[in-house]
Motif scaffolding. Structure first.
Motif, short mmCIF file in Angstrom:
data_model
loop_
_atom_site.label_atom_id
_atom_site.label_comp_id
_atom_site.label_asym_id
_atom_site.label_seq_id
_atom_site.Cartn_x
_atom_site.Cartn_y
_atom_site.Cartn_z
N ALA A 60 42.80 48.89 40.98
CA ALA A 60 44.05 48.32 41.18
C ALA A 60 44.10 46.85 40.58
CB ALA A 60 44.62 48.47 42.45
N TYR A 61 43.16 46.17 40.88
CA TYR A 61 43.19 44.56 40.43
C TYR A 61 43.08 44.59 38.94
CZ TYR A 61 42.44 39.83 40.41
OH TYR A 61 42.57 38.54 40.19
N SER A 77 50.28 34.81 38.35
CA SER A 77 51.33 35.46 38.93
C SER A 77 52.78 34.61 38.47
CB SER A 77 51.14 35.55 40.35
OG SER A 77 52.30 36.12 40.68
N SER A 109 48.42 49.50 44.41
CA SER A 109 47.82 48.90 45.50
C SER A 109 47.44 49.48 46.73
CB SER A 109 48.38 47.50 45.85
OG SER A 109 48.74 46.79 44.46
N THR A 160 61.60 44.99 38.66
CA THR A 160 61.42 45.89 40.18
C THR A 160 60.78 47.14 39.77
OG1 THR A 160 63.84 44.98 40.53
CG2 THR A 160 62.83 46.63 42.03
N ILE A 216 44.78 32.85 40.89
CA ILE A 216 45.48 34.15 40.81
C ILE A 216 47.02 33.81 41.06
CG2 ILE A 216 46.13 36.34 42.22
CD1 ILE A 216 43.26 36.48 42.98
N ILE A 247 46.29 45.72 37.24
CA ILE A 247 47.65 44.72 37.40
C ILE A 247 47.33 43.61 36.57
CG2 ILE A 247 48.69 43.37 39.27
CD1 ILE A 247 48.20 45.82 41.32
N ASN A 261 44.07 52.72 47.72
CA ASN A 261 42.55 52.39 48.28
C ASN A 261 41.63 52.56 47.48
OD1 ASN A 261 40.80 51.77 50.12
ND2 ASN A 261 40.57 53.81 50.96
N ALA A 278 57.06 46.07 39.61
CA ALA A 278 56.74 45.73 40.96
C ALA A 278 56.42 46.97 41.85
CB ALA A 278 57.78 44.61 41.59
N LYS A 299 41.84 31.83 44.36
CA LYS A 299 43.11 32.28 44.77
C LYS A 299 44.21 31.53 44.21
CE LYS A 299 41.16 32.97 49.59
NZ LYS A 299 41.16 32.61 50.96
N MET A 357 36.46 34.53 48.87
CA MET A 357 36.95 34.05 47.89
C MET A 357 37.31 32.83 47.86
SD MET A 357 39.75 35.50 45.25
CE MET A 357 41.17 35.62 46.55
N PRO A 371 40.87 49.39 45.23
CA PRO A 371 41.14 47.92 44.82
C PRO A 371 40.64 47.31 43.79
CG PRO A 371 39.56 48.09 46.93
CD PRO A 371 40.05 49.53 46.45
N ASP A 372 39.26 47.92 43.33
CA ASP A 372 38.91 47.29 42.20
C ASP A 372 39.53 47.75 40.84
OD1 ASP A 372 36.68 45.78 43.27
OD2 ASP A 372 35.28 47.78 43.44
N GLU A 380 53.28 48.60 40.66
CA GLU A 380 52.22 47.74 41.20
C GLU A 380 51.73 48.00 42.61
OE1 GLU A 380 52.08 43.82 39.62
OE2 GLU A 380 52.45 44.52 37.46
N ALA A 381 52.98 47.83 43.40
CA ALA A 381 52.65 48.05 44.87
C ALA A 381 52.21 49.41 45.28
CB ALA A 381 54.05 47.97 45.51
#
Lengths: 176, 176
Positions: B62-63, B13, B54, B44, B9, B66, B57, B47, B6, B1, B59-60, B50-51
């Motif tokens: 989750a991203y 955030s 993530s 909290t 992002i 989020i 497994n 977060a 980056k 990337m 990733p597409d 979201e954790a």
């Protein structure tokens, strides 16, 4: 970029902020409202400097500096931007080269027992310059000064105004 | 990337967190300490979910989830994870396909005057399932129900337990 890498960036950022949230909660419980204000002002200040750094059109350098403290390091990095963001794209290559080598040198030479801190201040003006203010012990100052001396004669950016003693190292990175 | 992506992002955030900081400051000034605790607990909680997301497994997916609220959307998305993170890689393709199409449908059909909210709950167990709880007006519920009916017979994941009325749409996405 892979979504896994993007999630990783978000994970680091989330982790940083959760630390802030914990510190705020702790201070609230102790009824230290003034301390909470200080923390909020400090994170706002940091966020504003990071936003400005992201606007210099030097993405490789900006990303490197913003994420520097994410990994364990022998010194803590703090950045500040003095002035309004300007296009610094033409300076990026020389700056990157200097930062890479200086961080490597400082990692080798800084004494982590002294809780070392490096403040990097970008002075954003027509010919921008960068001030480095390292507070902390340096193991072999002679070696460090010899290394800096090599940068006094570099062709595109050069080191000047060096102040060095046992507990600090201050200098400016300028452009010809 | 690319480093530019980056930084982007990180910019999003940072923007989210600066909004939180402003709301906390405002409430502190009004001496609403309880409200500040509520805000800190809510960020909290978010977060933590979201954790966990993530860590599936996927990733597409989750991203996508989020970062969904980063752009203006016709409805607000909230996610929660019930149970401990497990490897959901084999479910990702079907989930992604469903989410993409459902978000498109909901963007077309939700009535933004009703301040619509979609809560998506992942039930993490041996055969995980996802609960969708949409609160808000839907312009053409018949059309929406016809679309959902098509997913009752899908081969790899299917919709069941639909509850639909003027102000809500609730259903479960299960796996065969």
């Amino acid at each position: 970029m892979q979504e896994k890498d993007k999630l990783n960036i978000l994970r680091h950022s989330r982790h940083d902020w959760m630390n802030v949230v914990q510190v705020i909660k702790g201070n609230l419980q102790l009824d230290r409202k003034d301390r909470v204000y200080d923390i909020l002002n400090e994170v706002t200040r940091r966020a504003e400097h990071e936003a400005k750094l992201s606007d210099l059109n030097t993405p490789d350098l900006a990303y490197k500096l913003i994420t520097f403290n994410w990994q364990w390091q022998k010194f803590h990095l703090d950045i500040e931007m003095i002035g309004k963001p300007i296009d610094c794209a033409r300076h990026e290559m020389c700056w990157l080269k200097f930062f890479d080598q200086f961080f490597e040198k400082l990692t080798e030479q800084s004494d982590s027992m002294t809780d070392p801190n490096l403040l990097v201040s970008f002075h954003l003006q027509e010919t921008p310059y960068i001030e480095f203010d390292f507070q902390g012990g340096i193991q072999d100052m002679k070696n460090m000064q010899e290394w800096l001396a090599e940068w006094k004669v570099s062709s595109s950016c050069y080191v000047e105004n060096i102040v060095a003693n046992e507990q600090e190292l201050v200098f400016v990175l300028n452009k010809k």
